[in-house]
Design a protein around this motif. Structure first.
Motif, PDB file in Angstrom:
ATOM      1  N   GLY A 232       0.805  -1.197   0.000  1.00 23.32           N
ATOM      2  CA  GLY A 232       0.000   0.000   0.000  1.00 23.32           C
ATOM      3  C   GLY A 232       0.845   1.257   0.000  1.00 23.32           C
ATOM      4  N   SER A 233       0.386   2.241  -0.733  1.00 19.02           N
ATOM      5  CA  SER A 233       1.073   3.522  -0.817  1.00 19.02           C
ATOM      6  C   SER A 233       0.041   4.576  -1.208  1.00 19.02           C
ATOM      7  CB  SER A 233       2.212   3.447  -1.848  1.00 19.02           C
ATOM      8  OG  SER A 233       3.012   4.610  -1.794  1.00 19.02           O
ATOM      9  N   SER A 234       0.516   5.755  -1.587  1.00 18.43           N
ATOM     10  CA  SER A 234      -0.387   6.819  -2.026  1.00 18.43           C
ATOM     11  C   SER A 234       0.309   7.653  -3.091  1.00 18.43           C
ATOM     12  CB  SER A 234      -0.809   7.694  -0.848  1.00 18.43           C
ATOM     13  OG  SER A 234       0.318   8.337  -0.277  1.00 18.43           O
ATOM     14  N   MET A 235      -0.497   8.384  -3.853  1.00 17.89           N
ATOM     15  CA  MET A 235       0.013   9.274  -4.889  1.00 17.89           C
ATOM     16  C   MET A 235      -0.765  10.586  -4.816  1.00 17.89           C
ATOM     17  SD  MET A 235       0.100   6.497  -8.044  1.00 17.89           S
ATOM     18  CE  MET A 235       1.275   7.312  -9.118  1.00 17.89           C
ATOM     19  N   LYS A 236      -0.228  11.636  -5.418  1.00 14.02           N
ATOM     20  CA  LYS A 236      -0.914  12.920  -5.448  1.00 14.02           C
ATOM     21  C   LYS A 236      -1.178  13.342  -6.889  1.00 14.02           C
ATOM     22  CE  LYS A 236       0.656  14.967  -1.086  1.00 14.02           C
ATOM     23  NZ  LYS A 236       1.351  16.115  -0.448  1.00 14.02           N
ATOM     24  N   SER A 237      -2.351  13.948  -7.077  1.00 13.96           N
ATOM     25  CA  SER A 237      -2.692  14.469  -8.396  1.00 13.96           C
ATOM     26  C   SER A 237      -3.663  15.629  -8.227  1.00 13.96           C
ATOM     27  CB  SER A 237      -3.332  13.383  -9.265  1.00 13.96           C
ATOM     28  OG  SER A 237      -3.744  13.912 -10.513  1.00 13.96           O
ATOM     29  N   GLY A 238      -3.305  16.779  -8.754  1.00 18.85           N
ATOM     30  CA  GLY A 238      -4.184  17.931  -8.690  1.00 18.85           C
ATOM     31  C   GLY A 238      -4.536  18.340  -7.278  1.00 18.85           C
ATOM     32  N   GLY A 239      -3.588  18.179  -6.362  1.00 14.42           N
ATOM     33  CA  GLY A 239      -3.831  18.557  -4.977  1.00 14.42           C
ATOM     34  C   GLY A 239      -4.614  17.547  -4.179  1.00 14.42           C
ATOM     35  N   LYS A 240      -4.980  16.430  -4.795  1.00 14.85           N
ATOM     36  CA  LYS A 240      -5.711  15.372  -4.101  1.00 14.85           C
ATOM     37  C   LYS A 240      -4.827  14.133  -3.963  1.00 14.85           C
ATOM     38  CE  LYS A 240     -10.016  14.597  -5.005  1.00 14.85           C
ATOM     39  NZ  LYS A 240     -11.241  14.234  -5.756  1.00 14.85           N
ATOM     40  N   VAL A 241      -5.134  13.335  -2.957  1.00 11.41           N
ATOM     41  CA  VAL A 241      -4.382  12.104  -2.701  1.00 11.41           C
ATOM     42  C   VAL A 241      -5.220  10.913  -3.157  1.00 11.41           C
ATOM     43  CG1 VAL A 241      -3.220  10.710  -0.954  1.00 11.41           C
ATOM     44  CG2 VAL A 241      -3.267  13.190  -0.729  1.00 11.41           C
ATOM     45  N   LEU A 242      -4.579   9.955  -3.785  1.00 17.83           N
ATOM     46  CA  LEU A 242      -5.281   8.746  -4.199  1.00 17.83           C
ATOM     47  C   LEU A 242      -4.519   7.518  -3.726  1.00 17.83           C
ATOM     48  CD1 LEU A 242      -4.539   7.822  -7.874  1.00 17.83           C
ATOM     49  CD2 LEU A 242      -3.683   9.976  -6.953  1.00 17.83           C
TER      50      LEU A 242
ATOM     51  N   ASN B 167      -4.764  10.762 -16.683  1.00 16.91           N
ATOM     52  CA  ASN B 167      -6.091  10.359 -17.154  1.00 16.91           C
ATOM     53  C   ASN B 167      -6.910   9.688 -16.054  1.00 16.91           C
ATOM     54  OD1 ASN B 167      -4.481   8.123 -16.981  1.00 16.91           O
ATOM     55  ND2 ASN B 167      -5.086   7.233 -18.947  1.00 16.91           N
ATOM     56  N   LEU B 168      -6.808  10.206 -14.835  1.00 14.04           N
ATOM     57  CA  LEU B 168      -7.523   9.615 -13.705  1.00 14.04           C
ATOM     58  C   LEU B 168      -9.023   9.880 -13.797  1.00 14.04           C
ATOM     59  CD1 LEU B 168      -5.083  10.664 -10.834  1.00 14.04           C
ATOM     60  CD2 LEU B 168      -5.326   8.374 -11.810  1.00 14.04           C
ATOM     61  N   THR B 169      -9.775   8.964 -13.195  1.00 11.58           N
ATOM     62  CA  THR B 169     -11.212   9.154 -13.041  1.00 11.58           C
ATOM     63  C   THR B 169     -11.528   9.286 -11.558  1.00 11.58           C
ATOM     64  OG1 THR B 169     -11.732   6.797 -12.816  1.00 11.58           O
ATOM     65  CG2 THR B 169     -11.577   7.683 -15.067  1.00 11.58           C
ATOM     66  N   GLN B 170     -12.765   9.682 -11.251  1.00 12.04           N
ATOM     67  CA  GLN B 170     -13.165   9.803  -9.856  1.00 12.04           C
ATOM     68  C   GLN B 170     -12.993   8.482  -9.110  1.00 12.04           C
ATOM     69  OE1 GLN B 170     -13.764  12.304  -7.956  1.00 12.04           O
ATOM     70  NE2 GLN B 170     -14.279  11.045  -6.176  1.00 12.04           N
ATOM     71  N   GLU B 171     -13.186   7.380  -9.798  1.00 10.93           N
ATOM     72  CA  GLU B 171     -13.069   6.058  -9.187  1.00 10.93           C
ATOM     73  C   GLU B 171     -11.665   5.808  -8.647  1.00 10.93           C
ATOM     74  OE1 GLU B 171     -14.649   2.355  -7.977  1.00 10.93           O
ATOM     75  OE2 GLU B 171     -15.628   4.179  -8.718  1.00 10.93           O
ATOM     76  N   ASP B 172     -10.655   6.404  -9.272  1.00  5.24           N
ATOM     77  CA  ASP B 172      -9.271   6.193  -8.838  1.00  5.24           C
ATOM     78  C   ASP B 172      -8.994   6.796  -7.462  1.00  5.24           C
ATOM     79  OD1 ASP B 172      -8.100   4.774 -11.067  1.00  5.24           O
ATOM     80  OD2 ASP B 172      -8.378   6.615 -12.219  1.00  5.24           O
ATOM     81  N   PHE B 173      -9.849   7.709  -7.012  1.00  4.87           N
ATOM     82  CA  PHE B 173      -9.643   8.358  -5.714  1.00  4.87           C
ATOM     83  C   PHE B 173     -10.377   7.637  -4.579  1.00  4.87           C
ATOM     84  CE2 PHE B 173      -8.657  11.605  -8.806  1.00  4.87           C
ATOM     85  CZ  PHE B 173      -7.536  12.218  -8.264  1.00  4.87           C
TER      86      PHE B 173
ATOM     87  N   GLN C  16     -14.243   0.736  -0.329  1.00  2.00           N
ATOM     88  CA  GLN C  16     -14.688   1.971   0.311  1.00  2.00           C
ATOM     89  C   GLN C  16     -15.676   2.705  -0.588  1.00  2.00           C
ATOM     90  OE1 GLN C  16     -13.654   2.658   3.499  1.00  2.00           O
ATOM     91  NE2 GLN C  16     -12.650   0.655   3.310  1.00  2.00           N
ATOM     92  N   ALA C  17     -16.424   3.625   0.018  1.00  2.00           N
ATOM     93  CA  ALA C  17     -17.394   4.418  -0.746  1.00  2.00           C
ATOM     94  C   ALA C  17     -16.972   5.878  -0.840  1.00  2.00           C
ATOM     95  CB  ALA C  17     -18.781   4.317  -0.102  1.00  2.00           C
ATOM     96  N   GLN C  18     -16.137   6.326   0.090  1.00  2.00           N
ATOM     97  CA  GLN C  18     -15.732   7.726   0.139  1.00  2.00           C
ATOM     98  C   GLN C  18     -14.355   7.914  -0.481  1.00  2.00           C
ATOM     99  OE1 GLN C  18     -17.994   9.915   1.312  1.00  2.00           O
ATOM    100  NE2 GLN C  18     -19.338   8.149   1.689  1.00  2.00           N
ATOM    101  N   ASP C  19     -14.046   9.184  -0.824  1.00  6.82           N
ATOM    102  CA  ASP C  19     -12.717   9.491  -1.338  1.00  6.82           C
ATOM    103  C   ASP C  19     -11.647   9.079  -0.338  1.00  6.82           C
ATOM    104  OD1 ASP C  19     -13.815  10.484  -3.591  1.00  6.82           O
ATOM    105  OD2 ASP C  19     -13.127  12.551  -3.322  1.00  6.82           O
ATOM    106  N   TYR C  20     -10.532   8.648  -0.864  1.00  8.97           N
ATOM    107  CA  TYR C  20      -9.413   8.170  -0.052  1.00  8.97           C
ATOM    108  C   TYR C  20      -8.761   9.312   0.728  1.00  8.97           C
ATOM    109  CZ  TYR C  20      -4.629   6.486   0.829  1.00  8.97           C
ATOM    110  OH  TYR C  20      -3.427   6.156   1.397  1.00  8.97           O
ATOM    111  N   ALA C  21      -8.369   9.013   1.941  1.00  9.51           N
ATOM    112  CA  ALA C  21      -7.588   9.950   2.749  1.00  9.51           C
ATOM    113  C   ALA C  21      -6.598   9.147   3.567  1.00  9.51           C
ATOM    114  CB  ALA C  21      -8.482  10.773   3.664  1.00  9.51           C
ATOM    115  N   THR C  22      -5.333   9.557   3.590  1.00  8.63           N
ATOM    116  CA  THR C  22      -4.341   8.851   4.400  1.00  8.63           C
ATOM    117  C   THR C  22      -4.638   9.097   5.872  1.00  8.63           C
ATOM    118  OG1 THR C  22      -2.869  10.739   4.202  1.00  8.63           O
ATOM    119  CG2 THR C  22      -2.517   8.934   2.677  1.00  8.63           C
ATOM    120  N   ALA C  23      -4.606   8.033   6.652  1.00  8.39           N
ATOM    121  CA  ALA C  23      -4.892   8.154   8.087  1.00  8.39           C
ATOM    122  C   ALA C  23      -4.056   7.128   8.824  1.00  8.39           C
ATOM    123  CB  ALA C  23      -6.377   7.930   8.357  1.00  8.39           C
ATOM    124  N   ILE C  24      -2.757   7.383   8.890  1.00  9.15           N
ATOM    125  CA  ILE C  24      -1.835   6.429   9.507  1.00  9.15           C
ATOM    126  C   ILE C  24      -1.715   6.739  10.985  1.00  9.15           C
ATOM    127  CG2 ILE C  24       0.483   5.453   9.432  1.00  9.15           C
ATOM    128  CD1 ILE C  24       0.690   6.591   6.585  1.00  9.15           C
TER     129      ILE C  24
END
Length: 706
Positions: free
Chosen positions: A467-477, A553-559, A564-572
């Motif tokens: 598991g990891s995370s990436m950033k795009s357009g100020g949002k985390v996915l 070329n991300l879609t909303q689904e990638d976030f 899960q049903a909500q947008d991803y947010a890192t919470a370590i």
């Protein structure tokens, strides 16, 4: 919190459980700091979950063995105290979740009624001792390693040497040179060997040390090509004493044994280990393997309940992939594929009752989160399959590419970055629906972890993800780091997977499709996956997967993460898998006093070696407390000892016949006799009293804060 009294016959276990109840009460009252209490509960198998206010309890099963009664006991415990689910782990433990802290002493007491412990299942201790699940029935084993794994487990349980080390210790025994317990990735890994010495067959082990996965994998080094079995436990004790004294204690990320060996070099490490030989409690620990109670086949049955197989074709596939003939001729063993290691308590009880007449009273939790059933007659295989089929656990493909290993990830773990269980389910579906013939492929292993720490063993997978995370357009996915090329070579040699590329998590299935399609189209005849990976090279696979890493070329689904049903947010959260560093002066002095209490009890019982080590620990803890009061923070025990002489002995604040280091390190120069134990303990007690007086005077002299 309500008090209880256990009905256990073992006074040591009873004292442990009552002590836990007492410490929980003191913690609730604010008399024990959070840092100190966290360390204490972790050493009792109680781990804080990602969800606040509830605990994961890790049940410690040496080499993964459960009797049918123990299995039933765990299911009953999960019903009463947890969520009616049993999670099987890669270290052959069982975990239950969402447990109330206040109920853990009672839970532990009920487990112990069937000889099950949670002691030292977490924290900076010797963790569960694992072994090849086939040990004892493996047709390729030179001898059964189970008695030696069991002796190791029992020797170090509650051993003073291994209670509060800088980090955890993992030990594994493989049953043969195939190294199915992955000796190369453990702090101690053993592979059985037989030599002819003076015309006699002598048992021993190839011993590997200082391996580990985590964020920085290290392959273990060979300490002994052949070490006779009775010398194994003394050797492990010597190494643990060195690790306890010289290992890092401040920086958690550098505190494993692999980093100590890297820091001081293997030659110096071995020299220090040899120095400890005089002081250990015994120079030889024979294990009477011939007297070991062998697993017995089930009693003959005259008839079985009526049964039927719903899918005969699947039954044939199951026999090919999940069943093998034991070294005991005429008997077979059957693996049960447990998706993600989760099996409900109701289903467990159903299987226990259905299978009891036709399997041995020895079920093993496997290192890839499944179960192994033993001593099945060939005429009973169809009945066993029908019982598994009725329970929903008759899938073929055990330990194949379709049997994916995954840690709990963001489901419950504080350190999880993105979902591991969600992507694992999806990848298994991809293989089942699009590549059904791969259910027979046991070459390629897929392993997934929710973070870089490799609890899902992604670092030794043919195809690994963490598991990891990436950033795009100020949002985390959510993202997945893809690793390739790991695995077992054999005889203690392993391969660490290469980090190849990071992709958005929702593209994980396409990563798998790309790899499998490319392998199918371009591999040579009979070329194994890792051979193909080596031939093509890391850069080839980076280029192959590079289009999937494109985030333009991300879609909303990638976030949105898997499941899960909500947008991803890192919470370590704060990880607890190795405990925390305790550095409060008062707490350290309290611990020094507790070590003296334990030492006094050991003296009363004639346990000279234990008393000596408790006294040694008291010396170090009290010295650390005084140094901390002066603003000096030591990161190893040997550093604390040296610093005490620098800041206290050399300045005349404390006096000794020689110096503090010489006084403390008498532990290495003396046999653990009664005379030395009593004299050394008396010195430690005197030092503690002097330290207490010094601390009280320093506190009184300290300026009052406005």
């Amino acid at each position: 919190m309500q008090s209880f009294r256990t009905e256990l016959e073992n006074p040591i276990v009873e004292r442990d459980i009552i002590e836990l109840e007492k410490k929980i009460r003191l913690f609730r009252e604010g008399a024990v700091t959070d840092e100190k209490f966290r360390s204490l509960r972790l050493a009792r198998g109680i781990y804080g979950q990602r969800q606040p206010g509830v605990q994961m309890v890790r049940i410690k099963l040496p080499y993964g063995k459960m009797t049918l009664q123990q299995w039933k006991r765990i299911t009953d415990i999960s019903d009463e105290y947890a969520t009616s689910n049993l999670h099987l782990t890669t270290r052959q433990d069982v975990q239950i979740h969402y447990v109330s802290l206040d109920r853990t002493p009672e839970l532990w007491s009920k487990l112990e009624q069937d000889g099950i412990t949670i002691r030292e299942a977490c924290g900076n201790t010797v963790r569960n001792v694992t072994a090849s699940d086939r040990a004892g029935i493996d047709p390729e084993e030179p001898f059964d390693v189970t008695p030696y794994a069991d002796a190791t487990f029992r020797y170090f349980l509650r051993n003073p040497v291994s209670q509060e080390m800088g980090r955890k210790i993992k030990i594994a025994f493989s049953s043969s040179e195939k190294d199915t317990a992955w000796a190369f990735m453990h702090d101690f890994g053993m592979i059985p060997k037989v030599k002819i010495i003076d015309g006699k067959e002598v048992r021993g082990f190839k011993v590997l040390v200082a391996g580990g996965l985590g964020a920085q994998p290290f392959l273990a080094k060979t300490a002994h090509e052949f070490l006779e079995t009775d010398l194994l436990i003394p050797y492990i004790e010597n190494v643990l004493r060195v690790f306890d004294r010289y290992g890092e204690r401040t920086s958690r990320n550098k505190a494993r044994m692999k980093f100590l060996v890297q820091k001081i070099g293997f030659e110096e490490f071995n020299r220090l280990v040899e120095e400890e030989y005089t002081a250990i409690r015994t120079k030889s620990v024979p294990v009477d393997a011939d007297a070991w109670p062998q697993t017995q086949p089930p009693a003959p049955v005259s008839s079985l309940p009526a049964y039927s197989v719903k899918d005969p074709k699947k039954f044939e596939a199951w026999k090919k992939t999940n069943v093998f003939e034991q070294k005991q001729k005429g008997y077979f063993a059957a693996y049960v594929k447990i998706t993600l290691g989760n099996i409900g308590s109701a289903v467990s009880r159903q299987l226990i009752e259905a299978l009891r007449p036709v399997i041995a009273d020895d079920v093993r939790v496997t290192a890839n989160q499944g179960l192994l059933l033993k001593f099945i007659l060939p005429e009973h295989l169809e009945y066993v399959y029908s019982a598994l089929e009725a329970a929903g656990f008759a899938e073929p493909g055990f330990d194949s590419i379709a049997d994916i290993t995954a840690c709990p990830g963001t489901d419950t773990c504080n350190l999880g970055i993105s979902s591991s269980t969600g992507i694992a389910k999806v990848l298994e579906d991809v293989i089942k629906e699009e590549y059904p013939d791969l259910v027979y492929n046991k070459d390629i292993k897929i392993k997934i972890s929710g973070c870089m720490n490799s609890c899902g063993q992604h670092g030794i997978a043919s195809i690994g993800f963490h598991g990891s995370s990436m950033k795009s357009g100020g949002k985390v996915l959510p993202a997945l780091q893809v690793l390739l090329g790991g695995g077992i070579v054999g005889d203690g040699v392993g391969r660490v997977a290469d980090k190849v590329i990071k992709v958005p998590s929702k593209r994980g299935p396409d990563v798998l499709r790309s790899l499998l399609n490319d392998y199918e189209q371009n591999s040579q005849e009979n070329e194994l996956f890792n051979e193909y990976y080596d031939r093509q090279g890391e850069k080839y696979f980076y280029e192959l997967l590079k289009p999937l890493a494109d985030i333009t070329n991300l879609t909303q689904e990638d976030f949105i993460d898997w499941g899960q049903a909500q947008d991803y947010a890192t919470a370590i959260g704060v990880g607890e898998c190795a405990g925390v560093i305790i550095d409060l002066v008062a707490t350290l002095l309290l611990e020094a006093d507790e070590k003296l209490e334990l030492g006094a009890a050991a003296l009363a019982n004639g346990a000279w070696s234990d008393a000596i080590y408790h006294a040694y620990s008291s010396f170090v803890q009290a010295a650390k407390a005084l140094l901390l009061g002066e603003g000096v923070s030591g990161n190893t025990q040997i550093g604390i000892i040296n610093d005490f002489d620098k800041y206290f002995t050399a300045t005349g604040k404390f006096t000794f016949d020689t110096d503090f280091k010489t006084t403390v390190l008498q532990i290495n120069a003396n046999e653990p006799s009664e005379q030395f134990a009593k004299a050394y303990y008396a010195q430690a007690a005197d030092f503690y009293k002097t330290a207490q007086v010094y601390r009280e005077k320093a506190a009184q002299a300290a300026p009052v804060q406005a």
